[in-house]
Design an enzyme around this catalytic site. Structure first.
Site, short mmCIF file in Angstrom:
data_model
loop_
_atom_site.label_atom_id
_atom_site.label_comp_id
_atom_site.label_asym_id
_atom_site.label_seq_id
_atom_site.Cartn_x
_atom_site.Cartn_y
_atom_site.Cartn_z
N ILE A 65 20.52 -13.93 19.44
CA ILE A 65 20.31 -14.52 18.11
C ILE A 65 21.20 -15.76 17.96
CG2 ILE A 65 20.15 -14.07 15.63
CD1 ILE A 65 20.28 -11.06 16.26
N PRO A 66 20.84 -16.84 18.67
CA PRO A 66 21.65 -18.06 18.52
C PRO A 66 21.56 -18.57 17.08
CG PRO A 66 19.70 -18.46 19.90
CD PRO A 66 19.73 -17.00 19.59
N HIS A 67 22.69 -19.05 16.57
CA HIS A 67 22.71 -19.52 15.19
C HIS A 67 23.80 -20.57 15.00
CE1 HIS A 67 25.37 -16.01 15.52
NE2 HIS A 67 26.13 -16.62 14.65
N GLY A 68 23.63 -21.32 13.92
CA GLY A 68 24.60 -22.35 13.59
C GLY A 68 24.36 -22.84 12.17
#
Length: 153
Positions: A65-68
């Site tokens: 779950i890549p996030h930014g």
């Protein structure tokens, strides 16, 4: 807020072509840009890569779950990607990731961002949901699976 309320079917990539973590982040960003073309692709990818340097967002069980967070964003955006073959994502369990949810949130958002991450984690904890997503024929089927599963969350 439900995942399905945030995930536009056009932002689903049922067959990622990427073979590296960096390529996955780029493809998921491209999927996001299909529904939010005003995004700066390089900026989004850079923010995601910075977050990955703090620690992998590969949570295990074939899920990442890549996030930014972005300064100029006014709402949470999500894309989804699937890699049937799997991609090394430095996951906690050492296994390749196959299912990816990408989240980009406004810089000042905390609550909605964390609640959405938790909701996605809860959805993907179920092995039968993960398998259904892997077996789904296309993006439309993936969207339908997520919608149906969210009713039981």
């Amino acid at each position: 807020m439900k995942i399905i309320d945030l995930l536009d079917p056009a932002a689903i990539s049922a067959d990622l072509q990427a073979s590296t973590k960096a390529e996955v982040l780029g493809e998921l960003t491209d999927a996001l840009m299909r529904v939010e073309p005003s995004l700066d692709r390089d900026e989004v990818v850079a923010i995601l890569q910075e977050r990955e340097q703090l620690g992998s967002t590969g949570i295990g069980d074939g899920v990442a779950i890549p996030h930014g967070k972005l300064r100029k964003l006014d709402k949470l955006l999500i894309s989804f990607g699937r890699s049937r073959g799997g991609i090394d994502f430095d996951s906690m369990d050492g296994r390749p990731a196959q299912l990816f949810f990408l989240l980009v949130a406004p810089e000042e958002s905390v609550g909605v961002h964390l609640k959405t991450l938790a909701r996605i984690s809860k959805l993907l904890k179920n092995p039968s949901v993960r398998q259904a997503l892997l077996d789904a024929e296309d993006a439309e089927s993936i969207y339908g699976i997520i919608a149906r599963q969210e009713e039981s969350l």
